[in-house]
Scaffold this active site. Structure first.
Site, PDB file in Angstrom:
ATOM      1  N   LYS A   1      46.566  47.884  39.332  1.00  0.00           N
ATOM      2  CA  LYS A   1      45.674  46.765  39.694  1.00  0.00           C
ATOM      3  C   LYS A   1      46.251  45.437  39.175  1.00  0.00           C
ATOM      4  O   LYS A   1      46.343  44.455  39.918  1.00  0.00           O
ATOM      5  CB  LYS A   1      44.293  47.003  39.058  1.00  0.00           C
ATOM      6  CG  LYS A   1      43.341  45.816  39.129  1.00  0.00           C
ATOM      7  CD  LYS A   1      42.288  45.843  38.017  1.00  0.00           C
ATOM      8  CE  LYS A   1      42.862  45.760  36.645  1.00  0.00           C
ATOM      9  NZ  LYS A   1      42.001  45.403  35.553  1.00  0.00           N
TER      10      LYS A   1
ATOM     11  N   LYS B   1      46.888  36.211  31.403  1.00  0.00           N
ATOM     12  CA  LYS B   1      46.855  37.664  31.191  1.00  0.00           C
ATOM     13  C   LYS B   1      47.744  38.369  32.226  1.00  0.00           C
ATOM     14  O   LYS B   1      48.461  39.323  31.916  1.00  0.00           O
ATOM     15  CB  LYS B   1      45.401  38.159  31.288  1.00  0.00           C
ATOM     16  CG  LYS B   1      45.202  39.650  31.367  1.00  0.00           C
ATOM     17  CD  LYS B   1      45.643  40.380  30.109  1.00  0.00           C
ATOM     18  CE  LYS B   1      45.443  41.883  30.259  1.00  0.00           C
ATOM     19  NZ  LYS B   1      46.064  42.644  29.187  1.00  0.00           N
TER      20      LYS B   1
END
Ligand code: NAD
Length: 304
Positions: free
Chosen positions: A241, A172
């Site tokens: 993030k 991811k």
């Protein structure tokens, strides 16, 4: 149908939970935002007040939270899932978090007798609504098989990334590093075209069907840049993030990532300007200002 717990029903979690309800699963939901829970209760879900209460009602619990700290809190914190864990429990964390944290939490859950896998997703809010997300699973195949039917309700592509928990998160991060960089690359190139006299329409028409087509151009620009509004979508804070997690991974394995590092700083400038909760494509506006252009209009403001 099996009872499921769902913790974190925000931009992504809410439509995912709705699809599970539609498929006939009995859902117990928890979120700090009680309006989001209310909406799901109207669709047939049951409200819980703590993660332990969710675990007390359901063997399989899905988490879709902002980041590592929230997942850690929900699993290990006071009134967390661990406090009510037994051997039947399976925790499926679909948030994008630090793969090392996923792996550590899975070991803590295993020492409490339960199982945990990571299963982050790609496809955005539209993919969540349509049940067509790509789901990347890290953990033993047998554990994946236990929740395959549940995941198939939310995702069109289920890909087993590896037997180790955290492998879903690693792939991811690879994906989002590309998305994060390509958003900035697309904006930079389009702003150059605008200032060189091209219309947005011409560039969108050409690049969308040419080698420069990117996910942000095809999936974010139509709802944000081209409409001059930046409601998320995918929040800038979350992209910041993810770029940080991707850089951490690169650092751990000793890969220089100069472009990724620079791009994360570009996102940081957007956060510093107070845009963290906007869609990450809002960087277009900041970059347009730096280029002396008014957003998507292409009108030179004379600053250059
Ligand atoms: P969001 O902020 O909209 O949703 C997160 C939800 O978690 C919120 O409703 C929040 O109230 C809730 N929450 C936070 N802390 C909690 C706690 N301690 N207990 C209970 N609830 C809590 O974020 P999102 O866009 O839905 O993203 C969720 C995850 O999915 C993130 O890890 C993100 O990186 C990832 N993701 C997002 C997208 C996207 O397009 N938005 C796409 C793929 C993956």
């Amino acid at each position: 149908m099996e009872k499921l717990g769902f913790i974190g029903v925000g931009m992504m979690g809410k439509p995912m939970a709705k699809n599970l309800l539609k498929a006939g699963y009995q859902l117990t939901v928890l979120d700090l935002n009680s309006a989001a829970v209310d909406e799901l209760v109207r669709h047939g879900a049951v409200r819980a007040e703590s993660a332990a209460e969710v675990a007390g009602r359901c063997d399989t619990v899905i988490t879709m939270l902002p980041g590592s700290a929230e997942v850690e809190h929900v699993v290990c914190g006071e009134g967390g899932l661990l406090s009510a864990l037994n051997a039947d429990h399976l925790i499926v964390d679909m948030s994008t978090i630090d793969p090392l944290v996923s792996n550590r939490l899975a070991r803590e859950v295993a020492s409490g007798g339960g199982q945990m896998i990571d299963a982050p997703v790609s496809g955005g809010e539209v993919g969540a609504m349509n049940g067509t997300l790509t789901i990347m699973i890290g953990g033993p195949k047998a554990t994946l098989d236990r929740c395959r039917d549940v995941l198939a309700v939310m995702g069109g592509n289920l890909i087993h990334a590896g037997d180790e928990v955290g492998m879903g998160g690693k792939v991811k991060l690879v994906n989002n590093m590309i998305t994060g960089i390509s958003m900035i690359a697309t904006s930079e190139a389009f702003l150059t075209g605008l200032k060189a006299g091209l219309s947005m329409e011409t560039m969108v028409n050409v690049v969308s069907v040419s080698s420069g087509a990117t996910w942000p151009l095809l999936n974010h620009f139509p709802n944000t840049v081209l409409k001059n509004q930046y409601e998320p979508g995918f929040m800038l804070d979350l992209m910041y993030k993810d770029m940080g997690l991707a850089l951490g991974l690169a650092n751990d394995v000793g890969v220089p990532v100069p472009v990724g590092g620079l791009v994360r700083q570009v996102y940081q400038s957007g956060r510093a300007a107070g845009l963290g909760r906007k869609d990450f494509s809002v960087m277009w506006e900041e970059m347009a200002k730096a280029a002396g252009l008014h957003q998507s209009t292409g009108i030179d403001d004379g600053a250059s």
